[in-house]
Design a protein around this motif. Structure first.
Motif, short mmCIF file in Angstrom:
data_model
loop_
_atom_site.label_atom_id
_atom_site.label_comp_id
_atom_site.label_asym_id
_atom_site.label_seq_id
_atom_site.Cartn_x
_atom_site.Cartn_y
_atom_site.Cartn_z
N LYS A 72 0.81 -1.22 0.00
CA LYS A 72 0.00 0.00 0.00
C LYS A 72 0.84 1.27 0.00
O LYS A 72 0.36 2.35 -0.37
CB LYS A 72 -0.93 0.02 1.21
N LYS B 291 2.59 3.49 -4.81
CA LYS B 291 1.42 3.93 -5.57
C LYS B 291 1.59 3.84 -7.07
O LYS B 291 0.64 4.05 -7.83
CB LYS B 291 1.09 5.39 -5.20
N ASP C 206 -2.03 3.83 -8.67
CA ASP C 206 -3.21 4.10 -7.87
C ASP C 206 -3.72 5.48 -8.25
O ASP C 206 -2.96 6.45 -8.26
CB ASP C 206 -2.83 4.05 -6.39
N GLU D 166 -5.23 7.60 -6.75
CA GLU D 166 -5.08 8.61 -5.69
C GLU D 166 -4.00 9.62 -6.02
O GLU D 166 -4.06 10.77 -5.60
CB GLU D 166 -4.74 7.94 -4.36
N ILE D 167 -2.98 9.19 -6.77
CA ILE D 167 -1.86 10.08 -7.04
C ILE D 167 -2.26 11.30 -7.86
O ILE D 167 -1.61 12.34 -7.81
CB ILE D 167 -0.69 9.35 -7.74
N PHE E 151 5.84 10.28 -4.55
CA PHE E 151 5.41 8.97 -4.12
C PHE E 151 6.53 7.94 -4.28
O PHE E 151 7.46 8.14 -5.06
CB PHE E 151 4.19 8.50 -4.94
#
Length: 270
Positions: A114, A117, A163, A165-166, A193
């Motif tokens: 997790k 990313k 992901d 989210e980035i 990241f």
């Protein structure tokens, strides 16, 4: 709906697109978003692609009315992916071939790690006749990636999976670095990241003489120089990378091609 969306920009190469779609393993769980960038020939036949797609998922077709460039096609597709709440985005270019269960491997890695990313992978390069040319061997760990990104390629675009989210932090693909949007995007990700490359070769990349990296080499190098300057700090790798790319920019294409042939020959011998 699957968690992973595969983003593929298309422009005037439908046969290559069929090859890419057909290469996806039937056990994969993935949805595909194809963005046609205003093709004027070899236009998309949706029925043919739907029949070629054997994996577990759906194909979404998006069409730009005119050719705007790959960075705009990518962002158009990325916008659709985010608006439809996919968790991960993967990349593949037309003509490139997936190896094995590529998406399952990358998806599982991101789910199990997790803190990471964004990942790429090593890849094999082939010419348009299917002849093996060389293997891409990239740095695997983030500590090396963040240093060597100033020197040369540390990812190959068709192996990206990240992901979503980035995007809140790095934004979409930059549109002001022509022919180097993938390098500019990766640079932003690496700064914010933890990234990694998988050692396995998960994509067979087609080296197309009409592709961006060959037909627009000078533009690409100038854009890479701009990315390095815009992310510059006083350190060994940025300074070396800046001068290295300046030298490459002023070196004739035929010299670069000759040096690459010598390097490939030496790689095969060792």
């Amino acid at each position: 709906m699957n968690k992973v969306a595969l983003l593929i920009p298309h422009y005037n190469n439908f046969r290559g697109l069929v090859t890419s779609i057909n290469s996806i393993d039937s056990s994969e769980f993935i949805d595909i978003v194809i963005v046609d960038d205003g093709s004027t020939r070899e236009k998309i036949d949706e029925d043919v692609l739907i029949k070629a797609f054997k994996a577990n998922g759906t194909i979404k077709f998006l069409y730009l009315q005119e050719n705007k460039g790959i960075e705009h096609a990518l962002n158009h597709g990325l916008d659709y992916i985010l608006n439809n709440n996919y968790q991960f985005t993967a990349r593949l270019d037309v003509g490139d071939v997936c190896v094995g269960k590529r998406f399952q491997i990358q998806h599982k890695f991101l789910e199990d790690n997790k803190n990471i990313k964004f990942i790429g992978a090593n890849a094999n390069a082939f010419d348009m006749e299917g002849n093996f040319l060389f293997r891409y061997n990239f740095p695997l760990k983030h500590s090396e990636i963040k240093k060597r990104i100033y020197l040369n390629a540390v990812f190959v675009h068709p192996t990206f999976m990240f992901d979503n989210e980035i995007i809140k932090t790095v934004g979409y693909y930059p549109t002001n670095y022509k022919s180097a949007e993938d390098f500019a995007f990766a640079m932003k990700v690496v700064k914010h990241f933890i990234t990694e490359n998988l050692e396995e070769c998960l994509v067979n990349v087609e080296i197309n003489p009409n592709g961006i990296s060959l037909s627009k080499r000078n533009q690409q190098i100038r854009s890479r120089l701009k990315v390095i300057k815009d992310n510059f700090y006083f350190g060994y790798y940025p300074i070396y990378g800046l001068f290295r790319n300046i030298i490459i920019c002023i070196t004739p294409n035929k010299w670069i091609a000759a040096l690459k042939k010598i390097k490939k020959r030496n790689d095969r011998l060792h």
